[in-house]
Design an enzyme around this catalytic site. Sequence first.
Site, mmCIF file in Angstrom:
data_model
loop_
_atom_site.group_PDB
_atom_site.id
_atom_site.type_symbol
_atom_site.label_atom_id
_atom_site.label_comp_id
_atom_site.label_asym_id
_atom_site.label_seq_id
_atom_site.Cartn_x
_atom_site.Cartn_y
_atom_site.Cartn_z
ATOM 1 N N ASN A 1 0.826 -1.208 0.000
ATOM 2 C CA ASN A 1 0.000 0.000 0.000
ATOM 3 C C ASN A 1 0.861 1.258 0.000
ATOM 4 O O ASN A 1 1.925 1.300 0.614
ATOM 5 C CB ASN A 1 -0.926 0.009 1.217
ATOM 6 C CG ASN A 1 -1.887 -1.162 1.187
ATOM 7 O OD1 ASN A 1 -2.079 -1.774 0.139
ATOM 8 N ND2 ASN A 1 -2.484 -1.489 2.322
ATOM 9 N N HIS B 1 5.794 -0.767 -2.843
ATOM 10 C CA HIS B 1 5.270 -0.105 -4.050
ATOM 11 C C HIS B 1 5.281 1.417 -3.934
ATOM 12 O O HIS B 1 4.568 2.096 -4.671
ATOM 13 C CB HIS B 1 3.846 -0.602 -4.356
ATOM 14 C CG HIS B 1 3.803 -2.015 -4.876
ATOM 15 N ND1 HIS B 1 2.650 -2.764 -4.938
ATOM 16 C CD2 HIS B 1 4.793 -2.811 -5.377
ATOM 17 C CE1 HIS B 1 2.933 -3.967 -5.449
ATOM 18 N NE2 HIS B 1 4.223 -4.011 -5.712
ATOM 19 N N CYS C 1 19.651 17.386 -7.340
ATOM 20 C CA CYS C 1 20.333 17.523 -8.635
ATOM 21 C C CYS C 1 19.831 18.715 -9.447
ATOM 22 O O CYS C 1 20.414 19.058 -10.465
ATOM 23 C CB CYS C 1 20.192 16.234 -9.444
ATOM 24 S SG CYS C 1 18.538 15.955 -10.116
HETATM 25 C C1 BJW Z 1 -10.350 -7.285 1.958
HETATM 26 C C2 BJW Z 1 -11.221 -6.352 2.436
HETATM 27 C C3 BJW Z 1 -11.363 -6.313 3.803
HETATM 28 C C4 BJW Z 1 -11.255 -6.139 0.356
HETATM 29 N N1 BJW Z 1 -10.685 -7.144 4.567
HETATM 30 N N2 BJW Z 1 -9.676 -8.123 2.730
HETATM 31 C C5 BJW Z 1 3.462 -12.126 -15.818
HETATM 32 C C6 BJW Z 1 3.823 -12.947 -14.769
HETATM 33 C C7 BJW Z 1 4.457 -12.434 -13.656
HETATM 34 C C8 BJW Z 1 4.717 -11.095 -13.546
HETATM 35 C C9 BJW Z 1 4.345 -10.265 -14.569
HETATM 36 C C10 BJW Z 1 3.737 -10.778 -15.705
HETATM 37 N N3 BJW Z 1 3.517 -9.736 -16.540
HETATM 38 C C11 BJW Z 1 3.955 -8.603 -15.957
HETATM 39 C C12 BJW Z 1 4.462 -8.909 -14.743
HETATM 40 C C13 BJW Z 1 5.025 -8.007 -13.745
HETATM 41 C C14 BJW Z 1 4.005 -7.058 -13.156
HETATM 42 C C15 BJW Z 1 2.728 -7.809 -12.783
HETATM 43 O O1 BJW Z 1 2.612 -8.398 -11.717
HETATM 44 N N4 BJW Z 1 1.715 -7.784 -13.638
HETATM 45 C C16 BJW Z 1 0.464 -8.493 -13.375
HETATM 46 C C17 BJW Z 1 -0.650 -7.712 -13.977
HETATM 47 C C18 BJW Z 1 0.592 -9.913 -13.920
HETATM 48 N N5 BJW Z 1 4.614 -6.510 -11.982
HETATM 49 C C19 BJW Z 1 5.396 -5.442 -12.039
HETATM 50 O O2 BJW Z 1 5.576 -4.832 -13.081
HETATM 51 C C20 BJW Z 1 6.125 -5.053 -10.769
HETATM 52 N N6 BJW Z 1 7.509 -4.910 -11.030
HETATM 53 C C21 BJW Z 1 8.248 -5.954 -11.466
HETATM 54 O O3 BJW Z 1 7.771 -7.069 -11.647
HETATM 55 O O4 BJW Z 1 9.570 -5.639 -11.640
HETATM 56 C C22 BJW Z 1 10.413 -6.664 -12.152
HETATM 57 C C23 BJW Z 1 10.942 -7.609 -11.124
HETATM 58 C C24 BJW Z 1 11.679 -8.682 -11.530
HETATM 59 C C25 BJW Z 1 12.174 -9.574 -10.616
HETATM 60 C C26 BJW Z 1 11.958 -9.389 -9.256
HETATM 61 C C27 BJW Z 1 11.240 -8.315 -8.860
HETATM 62 C C28 BJW Z 1 10.730 -7.431 -9.784
HETATM 63 C C29 BJW Z 1 5.636 -3.709 -10.243
HETATM 64 C C30 BJW Z 1 4.246 -3.800 -9.729
HETATM 65 C C31 BJW Z 1 3.787 -2.427 -9.265
HETATM 66 C C32 BJW Z 1 2.363 -2.442 -8.745
HETATM 67 N N7 BJW Z 1 1.943 -1.113 -8.489
HETATM 68 C C33 BJW Z 1 0.576 -0.890 -8.024
HETATM 69 C C34 BJW Z 1 0.264 0.578 -8.246
HETATM 70 C C35 BJW Z 1 0.222 1.473 -7.083
HETATM 71 C C36 BJW Z 1 -0.206 2.823 -7.575
HETATM 72 C C37 BJW Z 1 -1.415 3.380 -6.953
HETATM 73 O O5 BJW Z 1 -1.668 3.134 -5.788
HETATM 74 O O6 BJW Z 1 -2.077 4.117 -7.681
HETATM 75 O O7 BJW Z 1 0.438 -1.318 -6.688
HETATM 76 S S1 BJW Z 1 -0.653 -1.806 -8.920
HETATM 77 C C38 BJW Z 1 -1.688 -2.076 -7.558
HETATM 78 O O8 BJW Z 1 -1.793 -3.505 -7.366
HETATM 79 C C39 BJW Z 1 -0.952 -1.510 -6.337
HETATM 80 C C40 BJW Z 1 -1.108 -2.607 -5.344
HETATM 81 O O9 BJW Z 1 -0.075 -2.528 -4.368
HETATM 82 C C41 BJW Z 1 -1.067 -3.849 -6.179
HETATM 83 C C42 BJW Z 1 -1.708 -5.046 -5.532
HETATM 84 O O10 BJW Z 1 -3.070 -4.847 -5.324
HETATM 85 P P1 BJW Z 1 -3.747 -5.378 -4.009
HETATM 86 O O11 BJW Z 1 -3.208 -4.677 -2.835
HETATM 87 O O12 BJW Z 1 -3.689 -6.857 -3.986
HETATM 88 O O13 BJW Z 1 -5.266 -4.855 -4.189
HETATM 89 P P2 BJW Z 1 -6.493 -5.555 -4.971
HETATM 90 O O14 BJW Z 1 -7.509 -4.517 -5.169
HETATM 91 O O15 BJW Z 1 -6.033 -6.286 -6.157
HETATM 92 O O16 BJW Z 1 -7.021 -6.653 -3.950
HETATM 93 C C43 BJW Z 1 -7.613 -6.289 -2.720
HETATM 94 C C44 BJW Z 1 -7.889 -7.556 -1.932
HETATM 95 O O17 BJW Z 1 -8.397 -7.158 -0.666
HETATM 96 C C45 BJW Z 1 -8.932 -8.477 -2.577
HETATM 97 O O18 BJW Z 1 -8.449 -9.820 -2.542
HETATM 98 C C46 BJW Z 1 -10.157 -8.341 -1.665
HETATM 99 O O19 BJW Z 1 -10.880 -9.551 -1.526
HETATM 100 C C47 BJW Z 1 -9.530 -7.969 -0.353
HETATM 101 N N8 BJW Z 1 -10.366 -7.168 0.519
HETATM 102 N N9 BJW Z 1 -11.770 -5.660 1.323
HETATM 103 C C48 BJW Z 1 -9.857 -8.059 3.953
HETATM 104 N N10 BJW Z 1 -12.232 -5.425 4.373
#
Ligand code: BJW
Length: 233
Positions: free
Chosen positions: A92, A109, A139
Site C-alpha cells: 500500500n 510499491h 540535482c
Molecule cells: C479485503 C477487504 C477487507 C477487500 N478485509 N480483505 C506475468 C507474470 C508475472 C509477472 C508479470 C507478468 N507480466 C507482468 C508482470 C510483472 C508485473 C505484474 O505483476 N503484472 C500483473 C498484472 C501480472 N509486476 C510489475 O511490473 C512489478 N515490477 C516488477 O515485476 O519488476 C520486475 C521484477 C523482476 C524480478 C523481481 C522483482 C521485480 C511492479 C508492480 C507495481 C504495482 N503497483 C501498483 C500501483 C500502485 C499505484 C497506486 O496506488 O495508484 O500497486 S498496482 C496495484 O496492485 C498496487 C497494489 O499494491 C497492487 C496489488 O493490489 P492489491 O493490494 O492486492 O489490491 P487488490 O484490489 O487487487 O485486492 C484487494 C484484496 O483485498 C482483494 O483480494 C479483496 O478480496 C480484499 N479485501 N476488502 C480483507 N475489508
Amino acid sequence: MDGIRNIVILTGAGISAESGIATFRGPGGLWEGHRVEDVCTPEALAADPVLVHRFYDLRRAALDTVRPNAAHEALARLDREWPGELLIVTQNVDDLHERAGARRMLHMHGELRSALCAACGERRAWSADLPPGTACDVCGAAALRPDIVFFGEMPYQMERIEAALARADLFVSIGTSGAVYPAAGFVRGAQAYGAATLELNLERSEGSAWFDATRLGPAGRLVPAWVAEVLGS
Ligand code: BJW
C-alpha cells in the site's frame, strides 16, 4: 504458535478498505473501469503527466481524511510485543501502518507522501501537491514525480524482503488479491524456505490455493483475532 519466531506479513489494499480507501480490483475499484495494469505505467505518466500527478495529489490529500483501522492497530501491537523477528511488507502507498505505530515495516510499491526524482533517484518526504516540473533539491532537475512503483518498475527493498522470507517461520498475507508480482510470489518463496503460510482475506484470492490455510472475513475482525492468538492473549 510453537516453533514460530520469525514472521513476515504482506499487506494489500484490503487492509485499508475499512478505513475508506478503495481497493484496486473488483466493483468500485480505484481505477473505475480501467485495468490498473493499463494505466499505472511509466508510459501513462509520460503521456499525460498533469493527469497522473493530479490523481496522486488527490489521493495524497485524501490521506488526511482517513485513519488506521483495527487491523492496522493490531499489527502495530504485534510489532511492539512480538519478541522475534517481524517484517510487515506493505504494497500500500498509504501511511496507515506507520500512523498506527508499526515500525518494522516497508513500502514495496512506494508512498503517496514521498516524491522521487526521475533524474537522480533521490526520494524525499512530500505532503503537498506535486506539479509536473517540480525541481529536485539534490540535482536541480525539474523531474520530481510521485514515488509510486508503476508496472514494469522494480519494487523497493527486494533484497531485504527476500532475506526476511528466507528466515521466516510464518508468512501471512492480508487483504491482497495475489494478482501482482513479485508480491504474489512471496507465498511460494516463503514455502520453499520452509515457512508455514496463512492468508487472511475477505474472499478467496488468486493465490489462495498456495496457502496452508485461509481465513475469510474482514481484516478489521480477522487480524485482531489472529494477533491475539499469536501473542497468546
Ligand atoms: C479485503 C477487504 C477487507 C477487500 N478485509 N480483505 C506475468 C507474470 C508475472 C509477472 C508479470 C507478468 N507480466 C507482468 C508482470 C510483472 C508485473 C505484474 O505483476 N503484472 C500483473 C498484472 C501480472 N509486476 C510489475 O511490473 C512489478 N515490477 C516488477 O515485476 O519488476 C520486475 C521484477 C523482476 C524480478 C523481481 C522483482 C521485480 C511492479 C508492480 C507495481 C504495482 N503497483 C501498483 C500501483 C500502485 C499505484 C497506486 O496506488 O495508484 O500497486 S498496482 C496495484 O496492485 C498496487 C497494489 O499494491 C497492487 C496489488 O493490489 P492489491 O493490494 O492486492 O489490491 P487488490 O484490489 O487487487 O485486492 C484487494 C484484496 O483485498 C482483494 O483480494 C479483496 O478480496 C480484499 N479485501 N476488502 C480483507 N475489508
